[in-house]
Scaffold this active site. Structure first.
Site, PDB file in Angstrom:
ATOM      1  N   ASN A  10       0.869  -1.187   0.000  1.00 61.12           N
ATOM      2  CA  ASN A  10       0.000   0.000   0.000  1.00 61.12           C
ATOM      3  C   ASN A  10       0.902   1.232   0.000  1.00 61.12           C
ATOM      4  O   ASN A  10       1.497   1.559   1.022  1.00 61.12           O
ATOM      5  CB  ASN A  10      -0.883  -0.048   1.256  1.00 61.12           C
ATOM      6  CG  ASN A  10      -1.701   1.212   1.439  1.00 61.12           C
ATOM      7  OD1 ASN A  10      -1.791   2.045   0.529  1.00 61.12           O
ATOM      8  ND2 ASN A  10      -2.300   1.361   2.615  1.00 61.12           N
ATOM      9  N   LYS A  12       0.079   4.216  -0.205  1.00 61.69           N
ATOM     10  CA  LYS A  12      -0.593   5.370   0.417  1.00 61.69           C
ATOM     11  C   LYS A  12      -0.408   6.621  -0.460  1.00 61.69           C
ATOM     12  O   LYS A  12      -0.270   6.501  -1.667  1.00 61.69           O
ATOM     13  CB  LYS A  12      -0.073   5.584   1.837  1.00 61.69           C
ATOM     14  CG  LYS A  12      -0.138   4.310   2.678  1.00 61.69           C
ATOM     15  CD  LYS A  12       0.012   4.582   4.136  1.00 61.69           C
ATOM     16  CE  LYS A  12       0.107   3.262   4.874  1.00 61.69           C
ATOM     17  NZ  LYS A  12       0.047   3.412   6.308  1.00 61.69           N
ATOM     18  N   HIS A  96      -9.424   0.726   4.960  1.00 67.29           N
ATOM     19  CA  HIS A  96      -8.143   0.898   5.663  1.00 67.29           C
ATOM     20  C   HIS A  96      -8.380   1.789   6.883  1.00 67.29           C
ATOM     21  O   HIS A  96      -9.217   2.700   6.850  1.00 67.29           O
ATOM     22  CB  HIS A  96      -7.125   1.528   4.708  1.00 67.29           C
ATOM     23  CG  HIS A  96      -5.739   1.529   5.269  1.00 67.29           C
ATOM     24  ND1 HIS A  96      -5.321   2.468   6.182  1.00 67.29           N
ATOM     25  CD2 HIS A  96      -4.688   0.694   5.075  1.00 67.29           C
ATOM     26  CE1 HIS A  96      -4.060   2.214   6.512  1.00 67.29           C
ATOM     27  NE2 HIS A  96      -3.656   1.138   5.851  1.00 67.29           N
ATOM     28  N   GLU A  98      -6.859   4.225   8.004  1.00 70.54           N
ATOM     29  CA  GLU A  98      -6.724   5.665   7.741  1.00 70.54           C
ATOM     30  C   GLU A  98      -7.995   6.214   7.102  1.00 70.54           C
ATOM     31  O   GLU A  98      -8.377   7.362   7.338  1.00 70.54           O
ATOM     32  CB  GLU A  98      -5.488   5.915   6.861  1.00 70.54           C
ATOM     33  CG  GLU A  98      -4.203   5.726   7.668  1.00 70.54           C
ATOM     34  CD  GLU A  98      -3.009   5.231   6.875  1.00 70.54           C
ATOM     35  OE1 GLU A  98      -3.019   5.320   5.635  1.00 70.54           O
ATOM     36  OE2 GLU A  98      -2.056   4.743   7.511  1.00 70.54           O
ATOM     37  N   GLU A 168      -5.221  -5.503  10.546  1.00 71.24           N
ATOM     38  CA  GLU A 168      -4.221  -4.463  10.770  1.00 71.24           C
ATOM     39  C   GLU A 168      -4.496  -3.763  12.097  1.00 71.24           C
ATOM     40  O   GLU A 168      -5.333  -2.850  12.167  1.00 71.24           O
ATOM     41  CB  GLU A 168      -4.284  -3.429   9.646  1.00 71.24           C
ATOM     42  CG  GLU A 168      -3.994  -4.002   8.283  1.00 71.24           C
ATOM     43  CD  GLU A 168      -3.400  -2.952   7.352  1.00 71.24           C
ATOM     44  OE1 GLU A 168      -2.293  -3.168   6.867  1.00 71.24           O
ATOM     45  OE2 GLU A 168      -4.042  -1.907   7.151  1.00 71.24           O
ATOM     46  N   GLY A 174       2.406   1.967  10.774  1.00 71.39           N
ATOM     47  CA  GLY A 174       3.308   3.108  10.628  1.00 71.39           C
ATOM     48  C   GLY A 174       3.992   3.513  11.918  1.00 71.39           C
ATOM     49  O   GLY A 174       4.591   4.587  11.995  1.00 71.39           O
ATOM     50  N   SER A 214       3.554  -2.465  10.277  1.00 69.52           N
ATOM     51  CA  SER A 214       5.015  -2.409  10.431  1.00 69.52           C
ATOM     52  C   SER A 214       5.710  -3.714  10.056  1.00 69.52           C
ATOM     53  O   SER A 214       6.700  -4.094  10.684  1.00 69.52           O
ATOM     54  CB  SER A 214       5.384  -1.977  11.858  1.00 69.52           C
ATOM     55  OG  SER A 214       4.896  -0.678  12.109  1.00 69.52           O
TER      56      SER A 214
HETATM   57  C1  PEP Z   1      -0.739  -0.146   6.072  1.00 66.75           C
HETATM   58  O1  PEP Z   1      -0.859   1.031   5.828  1.00 66.75           O
HETATM   59  O2  PEP Z   1      -1.578  -0.932   5.639  1.00 66.75           O
HETATM   60  C2  PEP Z   1       0.403  -0.581   6.871  1.00 66.75           C
HETATM   61  C3  PEP Z   1       0.390  -1.789   7.342  1.00 66.75           C
HETATM   62  O3  PEP Z   1       1.413   0.327   7.059  1.00 66.75           O
HETATM   63  P1  PEP Z   1       2.872   0.038   7.696  1.00 66.75           P
HETATM   64  O4  PEP Z   1       3.380  -1.238   7.078  1.00 66.75           O
HETATM   65  O5  PEP Z   1       3.680   1.211   7.322  1.00 66.75           O
HETATM   66  O6  PEP Z   1       2.674  -0.109   9.163  1.00 66.75           O
END
Ligand code: PEP
Length: 252
Positions: A10, A12, A96, A98, A168, A174, A214
């Site tokens: 992703n 973003k 997601h 976000e 997630e 992040g 992460s």
């Molecule tokens: C994500 O945005 O789906 C995500 C898992 O981000 P990150 O790997 O940066 O934590």
């Protein structure tokens, strides 16, 4: 039941179209020929066309990060499932954290977006996951079960056969803080149990559940080796082709 692992990146709101082209080229060079694990890159809307061109002929699939619930119409600034399909997308990320946090998405909008994606022939990657407050209050299981059933309400196992779920934990996105393999496995097992109860054991045994939060080259192998973890949805680490390739290769 063995499920083919799926690693999705992703991107973003990162990468201009020219930067997206460069990253897509680097992804093809690093892991474009790997077929034993499904790989997907999800650029921004403006990066889709160039990414499509650069991954053509490789094993990498294209995904989008969002879609609108309607097929077309007076929704200024929005993009529909049919537009994404025509732009070369196979997948679309839905719900997601976000989008839930900054754009007010909830189970109802996620459900509508899943329907829109399926109607356009896109495979939904449906995100669920708890905040730290919910985890600390012991509410993770209840929340992920509610998010899962709410997102899938009224849809049949046949309709949802292409769906992927991404667990997630919001506190791990992040932040550099990653769920332990045991924490990830525990929640994945709850989600699979919820799928068994709502859509049947056959569906649940086939549905892929990714972990996201992460994931990096150095922690991927342990998480991905958990029995109910069928891949990863990767944010930050997917912006570097070598690092992302290392995650892809950790599944092999
Ligand atoms: C994500 O945005 O789906 C995500 C898992 O981000 P990150 O790997 O940066 O934590």
């Amino acid at each position: 039941m063995s499920r083919k692992k799926i690693i999705a990146g992703n991107w973003k709101m990162n990468k201009t179209p020219s930067e997206s082209a460069a990253l897509a080229i680097a992804c093809v060079a690093e892991f474009g020929d790997i077929a034993d694990v499904e790989t997907v890159i999800c650029p921004t809307f403006t990066g889709l066309a160039v990414a499509r061109e650069k991954i053509a002929g490789s094993k990498i699939a294209l995904g989008a990060q969002n879609l609108h619930t309607e097929k077309n119409g007076a929704y200024t600034g929005e993009i529909s499932g049919d537009m994404l399909k025509d732009a070369g997308c196979d997948f679309v990320i839905i719900g997601h954290s976000e989008r839930r946090q900054y754009f007010g998405e909830n189970e109802e909008t996620v459900n509508k977006k899943i329907r829109a994606a399926l109607a356009s022939g896109l495979k939904p990657i449906v995100c669920v996951g708890e905040t730290l407050d919910v985890r600390d209050a012991g509410g993770t299981e209840k929340l992920v079960r509610t998010q899962t059933t709410g997102a899938l309400a009224g849809l049949t196992a046949a309709e949802l056969s292409s769906m992927v779920i991404a667990y997630e934990p919001v506190w791990a996105i992040g932040t550099g803080r990653v769920a332990s393999p045991a924490q990830a496995q525990e929640v994945h097992a709850w989600i699979r149990d919820e799928l068994t109860q709502t859509l049947g054991a056959d569906f649940a045994s086939k549905c892929r559940i990714q972990y996201g939060g992460s994931v990096k080259a150095d922690n991927a192998k342990e998480i991905l080796s958990q029995p109910d973890v069928d891949g990863a949805l990767v944010g930050g680490a997917s912006l570097d082709a070598k690092g992302f390739a290392a995650i892809v290769k950790a599944t092999l």
